[in-house]
Motif scaffolding. Structure first.
Motif, short mmCIF file in Angstrom:
data_model
loop_
_atom_site.label_atom_id
_atom_site.label_comp_id
_atom_site.label_asym_id
_atom_site.label_seq_id
_atom_site.Cartn_x
_atom_site.Cartn_y
_atom_site.Cartn_z
N ASN A 156 -46.14 -36.57 -15.81
CA ASN A 156 -47.47 -36.73 -15.21
C ASN A 156 -48.37 -35.53 -15.51
OD1 ASN A 156 -46.62 -39.14 -14.08
ND2 ASN A 156 -46.07 -38.21 -12.14
N PRO B 33 -43.65 -33.19 -0.93
CA PRO B 33 -43.55 -34.42 -1.73
C PRO B 33 -43.29 -35.62 -0.80
CG PRO B 33 -42.15 -32.68 -2.64
CD PRO B 33 -42.65 -32.20 -1.31
N LYS B 34 -44.12 -36.65 -0.93
CA LYS B 34 -43.98 -37.83 -0.06
C LYS B 34 -42.61 -38.48 -0.20
CE LYS B 34 -48.90 -38.68 0.03
NZ LYS B 34 -50.00 -39.29 -0.66
N SER B 35 -42.04 -38.46 -1.40
CA SER B 35 -40.73 -39.09 -1.61
C SER B 35 -39.62 -38.38 -0.84
CB SER B 35 -40.39 -39.12 -3.10
OG SER B 35 -40.13 -37.81 -3.57
N GLY C 299 -38.26 -32.65 -10.21
CA GLY C 299 -39.07 -33.83 -9.87
C GLY C 299 -40.07 -33.56 -8.78
N GLU D 292 -44.47 -34.18 -8.53
CA GLU D 292 -44.97 -35.05 -7.46
C GLU D 292 -45.97 -34.29 -6.58
OE1 GLU D 292 -43.51 -37.79 -3.69
OE2 GLU D 292 -41.99 -36.86 -4.95
N GLN D 293 -45.65 -33.05 -6.24
CA GLN D 293 -46.58 -32.24 -5.46
C GLN D 293 -47.90 -32.07 -6.20
OE1 GLN D 293 -43.48 -29.14 -5.02
NE2 GLN D 293 -44.46 -28.77 -3.05
N GLU E 186 -49.22 -34.05 -8.42
CA GLU E 186 -49.95 -35.31 -8.40
C GLU E 186 -50.70 -35.45 -7.07
OE1 GLU E 186 -50.67 -38.02 -10.53
OE2 GLU E 186 -50.14 -36.37 -11.85
N GLN E 187 -50.06 -35.05 -5.98
CA GLN E 187 -50.70 -35.10 -4.67
C GLN E 187 -51.87 -34.12 -4.62
OE1 GLN E 187 -46.57 -36.37 -2.43
NE2 GLN E 187 -47.44 -34.41 -1.89
#
Length: 168
Positions: free
Chosen positions: A12, A52-54, A146, A150-151, A153-154
């Motif tokens: 990403n 991270p939401k995940s 990972g 993700e962070q 992207e947020q």
């Protein structure tokens, strides 16, 4: 599959590189450095993108005293009885350009440096963690490969809302 020493991966738009004792994560954000810097230094903004939401574990509190000698404490947990914290001290603070802090939650915690370099209204961010040993990095690295993309992207989503004036 995780990164071994001296490897890198891109996801990403975020590049994660690992050497023997160092983790380096880079990403260019479509926002000026002062806005990206604010997202790292204002607790109300930081809380909106750091966890991270995940992971499924919310960021419960965030105290950032962003000045040389100031401290930070970030607490995660599903409830008040099951929490874990990250904390340390800011060693360098150069507004809109550089942050350096300690990670004191463990004996082998790294020193983290984040730089913000603006070029044509975009910001190249370099997140660097230097560990005391290869073993200390090995222990902390699980999930970071990972989690950081993700962070980031947020953070992209937050920056887009700030640029649009949603929080002004």
């Amino acid at each position: 599959m995780g990164l071994s020493d001296n490897e890198s991966a891109t996801r990403n738009g975020t590049t994660v590189e690992r050497t023997d004792r160092e983790l380096v994560v880079t990403r260019t954000f479509d926002a000026p450095a002062h806005i990206v810097f604010e997202a790292w230094t204002r607790p109300d903004l930081f809380k909106r993108w750091w966890a991270p939401k995940s992971m499924g574990i919310p960021l419960r509190s965030c105290d950032l005293d962003v000045r040389v000698g100031g401290t930070y404490r970030i607490v995660f947990g599903k409830n008040d009885t099951e929490t874990f914290a990250f904390f340390g001290t800011y060693l360098e603070v150069e507004p809109n350009a550089r942050l350096v802090w300690t990670n004191e939650e463990s004996e082998d915690g790294p020193v983290t440096t984040v730089t913000f370099e603006e070029v044509n209204g975009k910001t190249l961010l370099v997140f660097n963690e230097l560990y005391a040993s290869k073993e200390a990095l090995d222990e902390m690295f699980i999930g970071m490969e990972g989690g950081m993309p993700e962070q980031f992207e947020q953070l992209v989503e937050l920056l887009a809302s700030l640029e649009a004036g949603a929080d002004e």
